[in-house]
Design a protein around this motif. Structure first.
Motif, short mmCIF file in Angstrom:
data_model
loop_
_atom_site.label_atom_id
_atom_site.label_comp_id
_atom_site.label_asym_id
_atom_site.label_seq_id
_atom_site.Cartn_x
_atom_site.Cartn_y
_atom_site.Cartn_z
N ALA A 70 0.77 -1.12 -0.11
CA ALA A 70 -0.09 0.11 0.01
C ALA A 70 0.85 1.30 0.05
O ALA A 70 0.67 2.21 -0.71
CB ALA A 70 -1.10 0.09 1.30
N GLU A 71 1.89 1.27 0.93
CA GLU A 71 2.84 2.51 1.11
C GLU A 71 3.40 2.64 -0.45
O GLU A 71 3.80 3.75 -0.88
CB GLU A 71 3.88 2.03 2.13
N TYR A 72 4.06 1.33 -1.02
CA TYR A 72 4.60 1.54 -2.39
C TYR A 72 3.73 2.05 -3.28
O TYR A 72 4.30 3.05 -4.10
CB TYR A 72 5.29 0.00 -2.56
N SER A 73 2.42 1.50 -3.25
CA SER A 73 1.59 1.88 -4.43
C SER A 73 1.35 3.56 -4.27
O SER A 73 0.90 4.11 -5.39
CB SER A 73 0.25 1.30 -4.34
N ALA A 74 1.27 4.00 -3.32
CA ALA A 74 1.10 5.39 -2.92
C ALA A 74 2.14 6.11 -3.70
O ALA A 74 1.72 7.58 -3.86
CB ALA A 74 0.88 5.77 -1.34
N GLY A 75 3.32 5.84 -3.80
CA GLY A 75 4.18 6.59 -4.43
C GLY A 75 4.92 7.42 -3.79
O GLY A 75 5.75 8.45 -4.43
N GLY A 76 5.11 7.47 -2.40
CA GLY A 76 5.79 8.67 -1.70
C GLY A 76 7.20 8.55 -1.96
O GLY A 76 7.91 7.58 -2.02
N PRO A 77 7.75 9.60 -2.32
CA PRO A 77 9.15 9.70 -2.60
C PRO A 77 10.13 9.20 -1.55
O PRO A 77 11.16 8.73 -1.90
CB PRO A 77 9.63 11.03 -2.95
N ASP A 78 9.73 9.06 -0.35
CA ASP A 78 10.96 9.02 0.61
C ASP A 78 10.54 7.46 1.40
O ASP A 78 11.04 7.22 2.41
CB ASP A 78 10.88 9.95 2.03
N PHE A 79 9.44 6.70 0.86
CA PHE A 79 9.11 5.34 1.31
C PHE A 79 10.09 4.39 1.04
O PHE A 79 10.59 4.06 -0.18
CB PHE A 79 7.80 5.00 1.01
N GLY A 104 3.98 11.26 -5.98
CA GLY A 104 2.78 10.58 -5.83
C GLY A 104 1.74 10.57 -6.82
O GLY A 104 0.53 9.89 -6.72
N THR A 105 1.86 11.40 -7.96
CA THR A 105 0.49 11.26 -8.84
C THR A 105 0.69 10.03 -9.70
O THR A 105 1.65 9.50 -10.25
CB THR A 105 0.95 12.19 -9.70
N PRO A 106 -0.53 9.56 -9.69
CA PRO A 106 -0.59 8.28 -10.73
C PRO A 106 -0.01 8.20 -11.99
O PRO A 106 -0.09 9.34 -12.73
CB PRO A 106 -2.21 7.98 -10.59
#
Length: 230
Positions: free
Chosen positions: A127-136, A189-191
């Protein structure tokens, strides 16, 4: 007196022109299709051999580059990129130089899994990966910002080293996607609303410390029938 002044100004202009930073043309290629690509499996720093289609794609890239003048050939050190680049080198005669900073993003615990398997085995991570946060940071992997930093460091070095030249680089879909977003200012984070196809041809110019997108997603070289490719 007037003529001397004109000559002096022309000499000054010529000297300024010669001192101006030169543009480096970077042709960035995605490797050919792998067996895991065809199965929809995350690869990251793990590897999978090129499929029969991927080998065909790599050979078509090589054929296209055989008629293009370029000064250097670089590649990620992961097998799928190396095999693609090696086929290019065999056709063009260039020495192949590998650099680990051109690798795909390390996806840690997600590597080798399909998206469905990842969502079942590691739901929070996926879920975190799919959200696309740059610092995850994927456990045992890395973040998109870390991977982009490595890639930019490498490409900036190549841009400076080969000022005024054309350079071919074989890398990965994730790296290309990050560079595309970086150049166009698209938030991480933009799809994703763009494609990064296997064996695609992309051009970025490097000038005065900045990258400019010139060509994206060109796959005209792949539009060759099996009959034409024999």
């Amino acid at each position: 007196m007037y003529a001397s002044s004109i000559r002096a100004r022309l000499a000054l202009a010529e000297g300024s022109s010669q001192a101006a930073p030169m543009t480096t043309e970077l042709i960035l290629l995605r490797h050919g299709e792998t067996e895991w690509n065809s199965l929809g499996r995350f690869q990251g720093h793990l590897d999978s051999p090129l499929s029969s289609e991927g080998l065909r794609q790599a050979d078509l890239l090589a054929a296209r580059l055989s008629s293009v003048s370029f000064q250097a050939l670089y590649s990620s050190d992961l097998g799928r990129a190396v095999e693609t680049a090696r086929r290019i080198a065999n056709r063009t005669g260039h020495a192949l130089r590998q650099d680990g900073r051109l690798r795909e993003r390390a996806l840690g615990v997600l590597e080798g899994l399909t998206r469905e398997e990842a969502s079942q085995r590691h739901p929070e991570v996926f879920a975190e990966y799919s959200a696309g946060g740059p610092d995850f940071v994927v456990p045992r992997g890395e973040s998109t910002s870390q991977r982009l930093r490595h890639a930019l460091e490498c490409l900036e070095e190549l841009g400076a080293r080969h000022a005024g030249e054309r350079v071919v680089v074989v890398t990965h879909g994730g790296v290309l996607s990050l560079l595309f977003r970086h150049c166009l200012g698209i938030p991480f984070g933009t799809p994703r609303a763009f494609s990064v196809l296997n064996a695609c041809w992309n051009q970025f110019d490097y000038h005065e410390g900045k990258f400019r997108l010139v060509t994206w997603g060109d796959v005209n070289h792949l539009r060759v029938s099996s009959r034409d490719d024999t």
